[in-house]
Design an enzyme around this catalytic site. Structure first.
Site, short mmCIF file in Angstrom:
data_model
loop_
_atom_site.label_atom_id
_atom_site.label_comp_id
_atom_site.label_asym_id
_atom_site.label_seq_id
_atom_site.Cartn_x
_atom_site.Cartn_y
_atom_site.Cartn_z
N LYS A 116 0.82 -1.22 0.00
CA LYS A 116 0.00 0.00 0.00
C LYS A 116 0.85 1.27 0.00
O LYS A 116 0.47 2.27 -0.60
CB LYS A 116 -0.90 0.02 1.23
CG LYS A 116 -2.01 -1.03 1.24
CD LYS A 116 -2.90 -0.81 2.47
CE LYS A 116 -3.60 -2.08 2.90
NZ LYS A 116 -4.78 -2.42 2.13
N LYS A 158 -1.84 0.96 9.14
CA LYS A 158 -2.22 -0.11 8.21
C LYS A 158 -1.01 -0.94 7.85
O LYS A 158 0.06 -0.38 7.63
CB LYS A 158 -2.72 0.49 6.89
CG LYS A 158 -4.13 0.95 6.87
CD LYS A 158 -4.49 1.34 5.44
CE LYS A 158 -5.80 2.06 5.42
NZ LYS A 158 -6.16 2.47 4.04
N GLY A 164 -8.27 -7.46 3.43
CA GLY A 164 -9.34 -8.01 4.26
C GLY A 164 -9.44 -7.35 5.63
O GLY A 164 -9.93 -7.95 6.58
N GLY A 165 -9.00 -6.12 5.73
CA GLY A 165 -9.13 -5.39 6.99
C GLY A 165 -8.15 -5.83 8.07
O GLY A 165 -8.23 -5.37 9.20
N HIS A 208 -16.67 4.28 1.82
CA HIS A 208 -15.75 3.50 0.99
C HIS A 208 -16.44 3.34 -0.37
O HIS A 208 -17.46 2.67 -0.47
CB HIS A 208 -15.49 2.15 1.64
CG HIS A 208 -14.72 1.18 0.78
ND1 HIS A 208 -13.54 0.60 1.18
CD2 HIS A 208 -14.96 0.70 -0.46
CE1 HIS A 208 -13.09 -0.19 0.22
NE2 HIS A 208 -13.94 -0.15 -0.79
N HIS A 234 -13.56 -3.20 9.59
CA HIS A 234 -13.00 -2.89 8.27
C HIS A 234 -13.27 -3.98 7.25
O HIS A 234 -12.59 -4.08 6.24
CB HIS A 234 -11.49 -2.64 8.35
CG HIS A 234 -11.13 -1.59 9.35
ND1 HIS A 234 -11.59 -0.29 9.24
CD2 HIS A 234 -10.39 -1.64 10.48
CE1 HIS A 234 -11.13 0.40 10.27
NE2 HIS A 234 -10.41 -0.40 11.04
N GLU A 274 -9.82 1.34 -4.88
CA GLU A 274 -10.62 1.71 -3.72
C GLU A 274 -10.30 3.13 -3.28
O GLU A 274 -9.13 3.51 -3.17
CB GLU A 274 -10.32 0.75 -2.55
CG GLU A 274 -10.71 -0.68 -2.85
CD GLU A 274 -10.64 -1.58 -1.61
OE1 GLU A 274 -11.43 -2.55 -1.57
OE2 GLU A 274 -9.82 -1.34 -0.71
N ARG A 296 -7.21 -7.96 -8.60
CA ARG A 296 -7.89 -9.26 -8.74
C ARG A 296 -9.37 -9.00 -8.88
O ARG A 296 -9.82 -7.86 -8.75
CB ARG A 296 -7.64 -10.08 -7.48
CG ARG A 296 -8.07 -9.30 -6.22
CD ARG A 296 -7.98 -10.10 -4.96
NE ARG A 296 -7.89 -9.26 -3.78
CZ ARG A 296 -8.92 -8.75 -3.12
NH1 ARG A 296 -10.14 -8.97 -3.53
NH2 ARG A 296 -8.74 -8.00 -2.06
P1 ADP Z 1 -7.75 -3.68 3.10
O1 ADP Z 1 -6.61 -3.99 2.22
O2 ADP Z 1 -7.68 -4.43 4.37
O3 ADP Z 1 -9.04 -3.78 2.39
P2 ADP Z 1 -8.05 -0.78 2.94
O4 ADP Z 1 -6.90 0.14 2.88
O5 ADP Z 1 -8.78 -1.02 1.70
O6 ADP Z 1 -7.53 -2.16 3.54
O7 ADP Z 1 -9.06 -0.28 4.08
C1 ADP Z 1 -10.12 -1.08 4.52
C2 ADP Z 1 -11.21 -0.22 5.17
O8 ADP Z 1 -10.71 0.55 6.25
C3 ADP Z 1 -11.80 0.81 4.25
O9 ADP Z 1 -12.82 0.26 3.48
C4 ADP Z 1 -12.33 1.84 5.22
O10 ADP Z 1 -13.54 1.45 5.81
C5 ADP Z 1 -11.31 1.85 6.30
N1 ADP Z 1 -10.30 2.88 6.06
C6 ADP Z 1 -9.18 2.73 5.34
N2 ADP Z 1 -8.47 3.87 5.30
C7 ADP Z 1 -9.16 4.78 6.03
C8 ADP Z 1 -8.94 6.14 6.39
N3 ADP Z 1 -7.86 6.80 6.02
N4 ADP Z 1 -9.87 6.77 7.15
C9 ADP Z 1 -10.96 6.11 7.56
N5 ADP Z 1 -11.22 4.83 7.27
C10 ADP Z 1 -10.34 4.16 6.51
P1 ADP Z 2 -10.77 -6.15 0.48
O1 ADP Z 2 -9.34 -6.56 0.50
O2 ADP Z 2 -10.95 -4.80 -0.11
O3 ADP Z 2 -11.47 -6.31 1.80
P2 ADP Z 2 -12.55 -8.25 -0.54
O4 ADP Z 2 -13.65 -7.87 0.33
O5 ADP Z 2 -12.81 -8.51 -1.96
O6 ADP Z 2 -11.41 -7.15 -0.55
O7 ADP Z 2 -11.86 -9.56 0.05
C1 ADP Z 2 -11.40 -9.67 1.33
C2 ADP Z 2 -10.10 -10.44 1.43
O8 ADP Z 2 -10.34 -11.60 2.23
C3 ADP Z 2 -9.56 -10.92 0.13
O9 ADP Z 2 -8.45 -10.13 -0.22
C4 ADP Z 2 -9.07 -12.30 0.40
O10 ADP Z 2 -7.68 -12.26 0.69
C5 ADP Z 2 -9.73 -12.74 1.67
N1 ADP Z 2 -10.77 -13.75 1.42
C6 ADP Z 2 -12.08 -13.56 1.56
N2 ADP Z 2 -12.75 -14.68 1.31
C7 ADP Z 2 -11.85 -15.62 1.01
C8 ADP Z 2 -11.94 -17.00 0.65
N3 ADP Z 2 -13.09 -17.64 0.56
N4 ADP Z 2 -10.81 -17.64 0.39
C9 ADP Z 2 -9.66 -17.01 0.48
N5 ADP Z 2 -9.50 -15.73 0.83
C10 ADP Z 2 -10.58 -15.02 1.08
MG MG Z 3 -9.47 -2.72 0.79
#
Ligand code: ADP
Ligand code: ADP
Ligand code: MG
Length: 646
Positions: A116, A158, A164-165, A208, A234, A274, A296
């Site tokens: 990131k 982060k 996946g939060g 988001h 998250h 995102e 992906r």
């Molecule tokens: P991940 O790779 O785990 O999905 P993200 O960077 O996409 O991580 O962030 C996941 C979630 O965390 C976002 O969808 C949002 O709800 C929250 N988030 C991320 N960055 C911020 C921020 N700067 N301020 C507030 N909420 C945030």
């Molecule tokens: P984000 O990273 O923005 O939260 P998604 O909500 O699309 O993206 O997916 C959440 C994350 O959780 C994916 O990046 C993946 O690594 C993991 N994940 C969710 N469900 C599965 C599954 N059934 N098998 C493997 N990995 C999973």
């Molecule tokens: Mg994300």
């Protein structure tokens, strides 16, 4: 086009890829772990190869075994799904080196977005707005704390390798920074094998909003936005497309920024850019910032498919096979509104604790899209994500699509494992969601109301008793009753911790009366079953000693065996038990230690999430029964406290 592909994944995404591939006439090879030998994706595939043990590291993450399976079985390409190896550039290179096609972006594009921190630096250079923060390489505690101070509180820590939060911590004040940093690092190390972090400004009341993009390695188009603001910890819970309140100006600014991001890295295939949006003053074209790009297919891609009518997996296969982008930007139109709800085996009341169990009963409504990797009877194992299904609705307007979602959730029946179904129903009925007033804090603010499970009324209890007596599933009114007069039977059932008695009488062939406490409820025969005093048909099922009543929500009961009651009561409350199956990550105490109520005793990890077990009262530790690194069952005793002598 390819003739045969291998799907390097499991669960609903593997099934979903197989669906589209079959529709295009391709043959599919599945891979699976020992734990998944009987899984739905294995059944759907034309051929399946077992690649190792249940732990992902022994199977779904074994790139070499997956590539070998593809070569041995004549696959020309590998679809990675999401998670596992989908964003692993070394795997992409190994696939290509073996002469196979990776259905997804090139290794370089994945690398550019993989961390990131580096991705944010790259996007800044490409002119895409980025959240203010420190994205650099200096991982020194004091430096990061200083950066946080300079950004201004609150900040978000982060994991740069995060997804996946996981590996994310919100910090509201300087005093909490060090502990949060350690926790984020530990989680990141466990989940991603990389504990580097970044620090950025935490946007208050954010939304988001993400853009689905699709590239051919040169040009890219977007398929509009998805709003994924409904999150807990998250992690996304309900997603929708398009975003409520989106203006034409903001949509075109976000779409253009996302396409710029994809083209800047020569992106091929489906991806998601995102953004975090400050919606404190409505949606404004100058208040969105790049968060990350997921290189992906994303879990929530079906809502974009619904509103555009495009099958993203078909596009992935066609572009990977060398076709140009199947449509130009002008040809991609937005039609109606779609919602997706993620149904999980998890215990909402206990902090969304992942659950395991057997899906003794599983029914989905007709007429809506349901993407699922499990069938009735399948187990939810502790090894993988506990998702049961995604329920997707699409209607001409947002109101209609949301009503459809509510109806679909009400008509979904799951028994045998705890799920978030009631939580999803409550959320789908939330007035803020109905009004389109969503932000990432909505769930957190309304958690008590959203977590509220309806109590079983006397009518529901009576239905359970009827079912426990074997009278619901195949209605044979005289069964078990015919030999006696008056016809009567008494049963004891458990509703959570509460046990109750039900007396069933059969005054005549057409009716049954169930008495619970002082209430008497009359049921009469209707075609194919029974109707209660409210006229509604009884829908219930008995599986072993479990009885499930489906009445808008699922109500579960246990038919009580009098012998088991005594054993349960003997259970001491001084024993700290594992709330779920998983790994003991850290034990903080030793025998003889004194602990105060709320102190951390141990940390467990399950499904990549950490759970801290705390002391319920002031006490002295009598015994430590588990060691760090132990893999333990739910309910296993971890720590025993000395008896409370006060
Ligand atoms: P991940 O790779 O785990 O999905 P993200 O960077 O996409 O991580 O962030 C996941 C979630 O965390 C976002 O969808 C949002 O709800 C929250 N988030 C991320 N960055 C911020 C921020 N700067 N301020 C507030 N909420 C945030
Ligand atoms: P984000 O990273 O923005 O939260 P998604 O909500 O699309 O993206 O997916 C959440 C994350 O959780 C994916 O990046 C993946 O690594 C993991 N994940 C969710 N469900 C599965 C599954 N059934 N098998 C493997 N990995 C999973
Ligand atoms: Mg994300």
């Amino acid at each position: 086009m390819f003739d045969r592909i291998l799907i390097a994944n499991r669960g609903e995404i593997a099934c979903r890829v197989i669906d589209s591939a079959h529709r295009l006439g391709l043959s599919c090879i599945a891979v699976h772990s020992e734990a998944d030998a009987g899984a739905r994706h294995v059944e759907l595939a034309d051929r399946a190869v077992q690649i190792g043990g249940p732990a992902p590291a022994d199977s779904y993450l074994r790139g070499d075994a997956i590539i070998a399976a593809a070569l041995e079985n004549g696959a020309q390409a590998i679809h990675p799904g999401y998670g596992f190896l989908s964003e692993n550039p070394e795997f992409v290179e190994a696939v290509e080196k073996a002469g196979l096609v990776f259905i997804g972006p090139g290794a370089d594009a994945i690398r550019a977005m993989g961390l990131k921190g580096a991705a944010k630096q790259l996007m800044e250079r490409a002119g895409v707005p980025v959240v203010p923060g420190y994205h650099g390489d200096n991982q020194d505690d004091a430096h990061l704390a200083g950066a946080a101070d300079a950004i201004g509180w609150p900040v978000l820590i982060k994991a740069v390798a995060g997804g996946g939060g996981k590996g994310m911590r919100l910090v509201r004040r300087a005093a909490d920074f060090t502990e949060a940093l350690a926790a984020a690092r530990a989680e990141a190390r466990g989940a991603f094998g990389n504990d580097a972090v970044l620090v950025e400004k935490f946007i208050e009341k954010p939304r988001h909003i993400e853009i689905q993009v699709f590239g051919d390695g040169d040009r890219a188009v977007h398929l509009y936005e998805r709003d994924c603001s409904l999150q807990r910890r998250h992690q996304k819970v309900i997603e929708e497309a398009p975003a409520p309140g989106m203006t034409a100006e903001m949509r075109s600014a976000m779409g253009a920024a996302a396409v710029r991001a994809a083209e800047a890295i020569g992106y091929a295939g489906a991806g998601t850019v995102e953004f975090i949006v400050d919606a404190s003053d409505g949606l404004r074209a100058d208040r969105f910032w790049f968060m990350e790009m997921n290189t992906r297919l994303q879990v929530e891609h079906p809502v974009s498919e619904a509103i555009t009518g495009i099958d993203l997996v078909e596009w992935q296969l066609r572009v990977a096979a060398g076709e140009p982008l199947p449509a130009t930007q002008d040809e991609i139109t937005l039609n109606g509104h779609a919602f997706e709800a993620r149904l999980y085996a998890e215990d909402v009341a206990r902090g969304f604790l992942p659950a395991t169990g057997r899906l003794a009963h599983l029914r989905f409504p007709e007429g809506v899209r349901v993407d699922s990797g499990v069938r009735e009877g399948d187990g939810i194992s502790p090894w993988y994500d506990p998702m049961i299904a995604k329920i997707i609705t699409h209607g001409p307007t947002r109101d209609i699509a949301l009503s459809q979602l509510r109806a679909a959730l009400r008509a979904t029946e799951v028994a045998g494992t705890v799920t978030n179904l009631t939580f999803l129903e409550n959320l789908a009925s939330d007035p803020g969601l109905s009004a389109g007033d969503v932000d990432t804090g909505l769930i957190g603010r309304n958690l008590p109301a959203l977590s509220c499970a309806p109590r079983a009324s006397e009518l529901i209890r009576a239905q359970a008793a009827l079912c426990a007596a074997g009278l619901v599933e195949k209605p044979r009114p005289f069964q078990g009753f015919a030999l006696w007069a008056p016809l009567e039977q008494t049963l004891r059932l458990c509703d959570g911790a509460q046990s109750f008695e039900a007396r069933i009488r059969c005054p005549d062939a057409r009716g049954i009366i169930v008495r619970i406490g002082k209430a008497e409820l009359a049921f009469r025969r209707i075609a194919g079953g029974w109707a209660g005093p409210d006229g509604a048909p009884v829908n219930a099922r008995r599986i072993g000693d479990l009885v499930a009543v489906f009445a808008g929500a699922t109500f579960e009961f246990r038919v009580e065996d009098p012998l088991l009651v005594a054993a349960d009561a003997a259970h001491g409350s001084d024993v700290i038990e594992a709330p779920m199956p998983g790994l003991v990550r850290t034990v903080f105490v030793r025998p003889g230690d004194s602990v105060a109520a709320g102190d951390r005793l141990a940390v467990m990890e399950a499904m990549k999430m950490e759970h801290t077990l705390r002391a319920g009262r002031d006490a002295t530790v009598a015994e430590v029964l588990a060691r760090e690194g132990d893999q333990i069952e739910a309910g296993a005793a971890l720590i025993r406290l000395q008896e409370d002598t006060a």
